[in-house]
Design a protein around this motif. Structure first.
Motif, short mmCIF file in Angstrom:
data_model
loop_
_atom_site.label_atom_id
_atom_site.label_comp_id
_atom_site.label_asym_id
_atom_site.label_seq_id
_atom_site.Cartn_x
_atom_site.Cartn_y
_atom_site.Cartn_z
N ASN A 163 0.80 -1.22 0.00
CA ASN A 163 0.00 0.00 0.00
C ASN A 163 0.83 1.27 0.00
N GLN B 121 -3.48 0.22 -8.86
CA GLN B 121 -4.56 1.18 -9.07
C GLN B 121 -4.00 2.54 -9.48
N GLY C 104 -10.58 3.59 -8.43
CA GLY C 104 -10.48 3.97 -7.02
C GLY C 104 -11.68 4.73 -6.53
N TYR C 105 -11.50 5.33 -5.40
CA TYR C 105 -12.61 5.91 -4.68
C TYR C 105 -12.25 7.36 -4.45
N MET D 146 -11.95 9.66 2.18
CA MET D 146 -11.38 8.36 1.82
C MET D 146 -10.21 8.63 0.89
N TYR E 239 -13.90 -6.13 -5.81
CA TYR E 239 -14.50 -5.18 -4.85
C TYR E 239 -15.61 -5.87 -4.08
N LYS F 22 -15.00 6.95 -10.30
CA LYS F 22 -14.20 6.63 -9.12
C LYS F 22 -15.08 6.55 -7.88
N ARG G 232 -15.71 3.49 -6.07
CA ARG G 232 -15.64 2.18 -5.46
C ARG G 232 -14.22 1.91 -4.97
N GLU G 233 -14.10 1.16 -3.88
CA GLU G 233 -12.78 0.75 -3.42
C GLU G 233 -12.46 -0.63 -3.95
N TYR G 234 -11.22 -0.86 -4.35
CA TYR G 234 -10.80 -2.18 -4.84
C TYR G 234 -9.85 -2.82 -3.85
#
Ligand code: 3PG
Ligand code: MG
Length: 408
Positions: free
Chosen positions: A204, A231, A242-243, A248, A281, A299, A301-303
């Motif tokens: 990360n 990402q 991404g988000y 976030m 996701y 953008k 949604r989180e993956y």
């Protein structure tokens, strides 16, 4: 012969201050057991069996983060692995710590409070300056020897990693010795490999991946990118991955910081990079769902993992490689729904007759969690940043201090 003074050079029955690295994942305030405890238990047991009074220093998290907690829980976990009681004192140095240290008998073990809870620990200073700190000056006179076994934090010039080596006779522990020798040697082996060299890059921290691609671009033929870096690279190509909702902003901050470099890497080394073509996701009912890169529209949604088309694209490359390095997990494998990418790539590596080195902080934990066989890999490093420094040929400052101490 080792570059260090080692535990073989230490006379039994002494007062030993040993620095290890128990920095661990913390979930809802609960410290998670991991490979580091296993590895360090061996060093601690050896010291205790040699009748030393064993006083242990370690850190956890960083001030301001929610992983910045006391080492009280670590003492119990370590005791389970060592098979002997590990006493704990909630002070790193001072009257209470001194009292607890002086009360120890030969063969007994005491863990001091999180080194990063003292102001003297974290400033990046020279070993000479750290040796003058109150922390070092207070503790050092209580000991005969300093053992540094904390390879995974050897890239940091902190009081506990470099200061004590000047104030006391200094030795490398077993983990330091093994990891240093292996990781330094393997970089050389990768450079000399005749076949394909592949590196799986996840985790990360996008800064890490940038350093790796920049510094290892000549050695590594293929970078298989996942995790957050996957990402971010796709975003740098203007995919809406991404988000992007306020609050976030992990991805957004990292993206802003690194987007120019990501673009440069894509321009200069783009053909060495393999990037995700799909992502996983949390779909309906919170089950794992996947979406192709080309179908992502905004953008929102989180993956949490690479998808199966990406896995299918990456594994043949692994199977054709002479050497494979892993730095970081390609998905959030701690969550069973999102372990597929990490596990399938590791399985392919394990099944391939190649030189295989798995490193990167918590990544090693996925091997145990998913029942893969540690023996299928040549080396599993418990280090993240330090492992990368070794691979890219950068100095490990705390290891160097030990080498200098052995030379003088
Ligand atoms: C790690 O877990 O990678 C090491 O303990 C170093 O921790 P740090 O990145 O917080 O210095
Ligand atoms: Mg780290």
């Amino acid at each position: 012969m080792s570059a260090f003074n080692t535990l073989d050079d230490l006379t039994p029955g002494q007062r030993v201050l040993v620095r290890i690295d128990l920095n661990s994942p913390v979930e809802d305030g609960v410290v998670q057991d991991n490979n580091r405890f296993d590895r360090y238990a061996e060093t601690i047991r050896e010291l205790a069996e040699n009748d030393h009074k064993v006083v242990v220093m370690a850190h956890q998290g960083r001030p301001g983060r929610d992983t910045f907690v006391s080492l009280e829980q670590h003492a119990d976990i370590l005791a389970d692995h060592v098979g002997k009681p590990v006493n704990f004192v909630d002070e790193t140095f001072g009257e209470k710590a001194t009292e607890a240290i002086e009360a120890l008998d030969g063969g007994e073990i005491l863990l001091l409070e999180n080194t990063r809870m003292t102001d003297d620990e974290l400033p990046e200073k020279s070993a000479e300056e750290h040796a003058e700190s109150e922390f070092v000056q207070t503790l050092a006179p209580l000991f005969d020897a300093y053992v540094n076994d904390a390879y995974s934090v050897a890239h940091r010039a902190h009081a506990s990693t470099v200061g004590f080596a000047l104030a006391l006779p200094a030795y490398a522990g077993r983990v330091m010795q093994a990891e240093y020798d292996y990781n330094t040697g393997v970089a050389e082996r990768a450079r000399n490999a005749e076949g394909q060299v592949t590196m799986v890059v996840g985790g990360n921290k996008s800064k890490d991946v940038i350093g790796v691609v920049d510094n290892l671009g000549d050695v590594v033929d293929n970078f298989l990118i996942g995790g957050l870096p996957g990402q971010l690279f796709r975003r740098a190509q203007e995919y809406p991955v991404g988000y992007d909702v306020e609050g976030m902003d992990l991805l957004d901050d990292q993206y802003e910081e690194t987007k120019d470099t990501l673009g440069d890497i894509l321009d200069e080394k783009g053909d060495q990079l393999e990037l995700p073509v799909d992502f996983a996701y949390k779909g309906e009912d919170d089950e794992r769902a996947e979406i192709a890169l080309e179908d992502i529209e905004s953008k929102d949604r989180e993956y949490f993992d690479i998808g199966h088309d990406t896995i299918d694209a990456y594994t043949p490359i692994i199977r054709e490689s002479e050497a494979v390095f892993v730095k970081g997990a390609v998905g959030v494998f701690e969550d069973d729904r999102f372990g597929d990418g990490t596990v399938e790539l590791l399985r392919a590596i394990g099944e391939t007759d190649c030189l295989s080195v798995v490193g990167g902080g918590d990544t090693a934990r996925s091997i145990t969690k998913y029942g893969l066989d540690e023996d299928d890999y040549d080396h599993i490093s418990i280090a993240g940043g330090a492992y990368l420094n070794a691979l890219t040929g950068k100095e490990l400052v705390a290891a160097q201090v030990l080498i200098d101490a052995a030379d003088s």
